[in-house]
Scaffold this active site. Structure first.
Site, PDB file in Angstrom:
ATOM      1  N   ASP A   2     -27.998  22.325  44.461  1.00  0.00           N
ATOM      2  CA  ASP A   2     -27.040  22.962  43.543  1.00  0.00           C
ATOM      3  C   ASP A   2     -26.061  21.934  42.965  1.00  0.00           C
ATOM      4  OD1 ASP A   2     -28.319  25.179  44.501  1.00  0.00           O
ATOM      5  OD2 ASP A   2     -26.505  26.330  44.922  1.00  0.00           O
ATOM      6  N   PRO A  27     -21.062  34.624  37.804  1.00  0.00           N
ATOM      7  CA  PRO A  27     -20.767  35.574  38.878  1.00  0.00           C
ATOM      8  C   PRO A  27     -20.845  34.916  40.254  1.00  0.00           C
ATOM      9  CG  PRO A  27     -22.809  36.167  37.725  1.00  0.00           C
ATOM     10  CD  PRO A  27     -22.231  35.006  37.001  1.00  0.00           C
ATOM     11  N   VAL A  28     -19.925  35.326  41.126  1.00  0.00           N
ATOM     12  CA  VAL A  28     -19.842  34.736  42.464  1.00  0.00           C
ATOM     13  C   VAL A  28     -20.980  35.281  43.335  1.00  0.00           C
ATOM     14  CG1 VAL A  28     -18.344  34.597  44.515  1.00  0.00           C
ATOM     15  CG2 VAL A  28     -17.349  34.483  42.233  1.00  0.00           C
ATOM     16  N   GLY A  73     -26.257  33.332  43.352  1.00  0.00           N
ATOM     17  CA  GLY A  73     -27.320  32.318  43.337  1.00  0.00           C
ATOM     18  C   GLY A  73     -27.288  31.460  42.081  1.00  0.00           C
ATOM     19  N   LEU A  74     -26.209  31.554  41.298  1.00  0.00           N
ATOM     20  CA  LEU A  74     -26.153  30.797  40.041  1.00  0.00           C
ATOM     21  C   LEU A  74     -25.217  29.585  40.138  1.00  0.00           C
ATOM     22  CD1 LEU A  74     -26.167  33.806  37.526  1.00  0.00           C
ATOM     23  CD2 LEU A  74     -28.084  32.358  38.212  1.00  0.00           C
ATOM     24  N   GLY A  75     -24.848  29.235  41.373  1.00  0.00           N
ATOM     25  CA  GLY A  75     -24.108  27.985  41.580  1.00  0.00           C
ATOM     26  C   GLY A  75     -22.642  28.053  41.211  1.00  0.00           C
TER      27      GLY A  75
HETATM   28  C1  MEV Z   1     -29.587  27.927  47.198  1.00  0.00           C
HETATM   29  O1  MEV Z   1     -29.227  27.837  45.828  1.00  0.00           O
HETATM   30  C2  MEV Z   1     -30.931  27.294  47.432  1.00  0.00           C
HETATM   31  C3  MEV Z   1     -31.424  27.279  48.882  1.00  0.00           C
HETATM   32  O2  MEV Z   1     -32.662  26.566  48.864  1.00  0.00           O
HETATM   33  C4  MEV Z   1     -30.436  26.612  49.809  1.00  0.00           C
HETATM   34  C5  MEV Z   1     -30.302  25.113  49.578  1.00  0.00           C
HETATM   35  O3  MEV Z   1     -31.174  24.501  48.949  1.00  0.00           O
HETATM   36  O4  MEV Z   1     -29.334  24.556  50.080  1.00  0.00           O
HETATM   37  C6  MEV Z   1     -31.695  28.678  49.400  1.00  0.00           C
END
Ligand code: MEV
Length: 313
Positions: free
Chosen positions: A148, A97-98, A101-103
């Site tokens: 990421d 999913p966009v 937070g799952l890259g």
């Molecule tokens: C994003 O997946 C993780 C953060 O720490 C941002 C980053 O590390 O660039 C929020």
């Protein structure tokens, strides 16, 4: 004539250390092998064309703005390997999913680099893939730490410090994870910017928070090496509390974290930038079903399972 080429890349989840990692502290991340982005290259007569139906793209490369993330990764990869974009159709499909937070962005870019490298018949070692994808991550995220692109390009659990080569995690047991999607988009760029504003306004407090997060990461790292799930869970809980103090959690995430713990998780926390996105819970194998049910009842849109074990080190 090159035939059809298909390449993929896994999504990722940050176990501990998000945000503090932008400020030089360590973080732990794992690839989500079961959740992938795909890049398929098919020969066709005519100039390079990109189709990514999920984001409404169906265009010639030359018609996309240079800074479009898909165009950018194609140009960067072609330039790196010294080839012109081939006469091909690039099709992007993703299970990730966009803005969760799952890259998803880094996984799409990684799959594109791998597909083009395979097309050209050249090796694309992880450090090269990671560096190319990082350039595109900067479009999405402004000042990303690089975690990421690194975990996705290396495709293995890592201990990561900004600007250093990643260290593979030595995993001393099997850890069962549940990843729950809140269904609310996580605006990484804005949340990272907001943390920067807060850090600028009160450096002492934020540096202190980052240091305490780093302590949790180091303790969690030891727990992973020793195979100590109870300790890892406790570190995840404390990391979530520190992220709340930092101001990046949200009621929807706290609700999911509480639900996971009430249903028997050893630990749970938000993962990624926060304010939306996902929650990661550590569970004992036989509690996974109950915790997944608890997460869904608390409003999780989707729940995925993943394991971290010696084999992925
Ligand atoms: C994003 O997946 C993780 C953060 O720490 C941002 C980053 O590390 O660039 C929020």
């Amino acid at each position: 004539m090159t035939g059809r080429i298909c390449a993929s890349a896994a999504g990722k989840v940050i176990l501990l250390g998000e945000h503090a990692v932008v400020y030089g502290r360590p973080a732990l991340a794992i690839p989500l092998q079961g959740l992938r982005a795909w890049a398929t290259l098919t020969p066709h007569a005519g100039p390079f064309r990109i189709q990514a139906p999920a984001v409404g793209v169906d265009a010639l490369l030359s018609d996309l703005p240079m800074e479009h993330p898909l165009a950018r990764i194609v140009y960067l990869t072609a330039e790196h390997f010294g080839f012109a974009p081939p006469q091909a159709l690039l099709r992007i499909d993703s299970e990730i999913p966009v803005a969760s937070g799952l890259g998803s962005g880094a996984a799409v870019s990684t799959a594109v680099v791998r597909a083009l490298a395979a097309w050209y018949g050249v090796e694309a070692p992880p450090e090269v893939v990671s560096a190319l994808v990082y350039e595109v991550e900067r479009i999405y995220h402004g000042t990303p730490s690089g975690i990421d692109n690194t975990v996705i390009a290396y495709g293995r659990p890592i201990y990561f410090v900004r600007g250093q080569p990643p260290r593979p995690l030595a995993v001393g047991g099997t850890f069962f994870l549940l990843i729950a999607d809140s269904g609310i988009p996580s605006p990484t760029r804005e949340v990272v910017l907001d943390v920067r504003r807060r850090w600028e306004a009160d450096r002492e407090r934020y540096e202190g928070l980052f240091d305490r997060i780093a302590e949790q990461v180091e303790a969690a790292h030891r727990a992973i090496v020793e195979g100590n799930a109870a300790e890892l869970g406790a570190r995840m809980n404390e990391n979530h509390r520190l992220l709340q103090e930092m101001g990046v959690s949200a009621p929807v995430l706290d609700r999911l974290v509480d639900a996971a713990r009430r249903a028997g998780a050893l630990g749970a926390k938000l993962s990624g930038a926060g304010r939306g996105g996902n929650v990661v819970a550590l569970v004992e194998a036989d509690a996974a079903g109950c915790v997944a049910k608890g997460l869904k009842e608390a409003g999780a849109r989707r729940v995925w399972q993943s394991t971290v074990h010696e084999k992925n080190t």
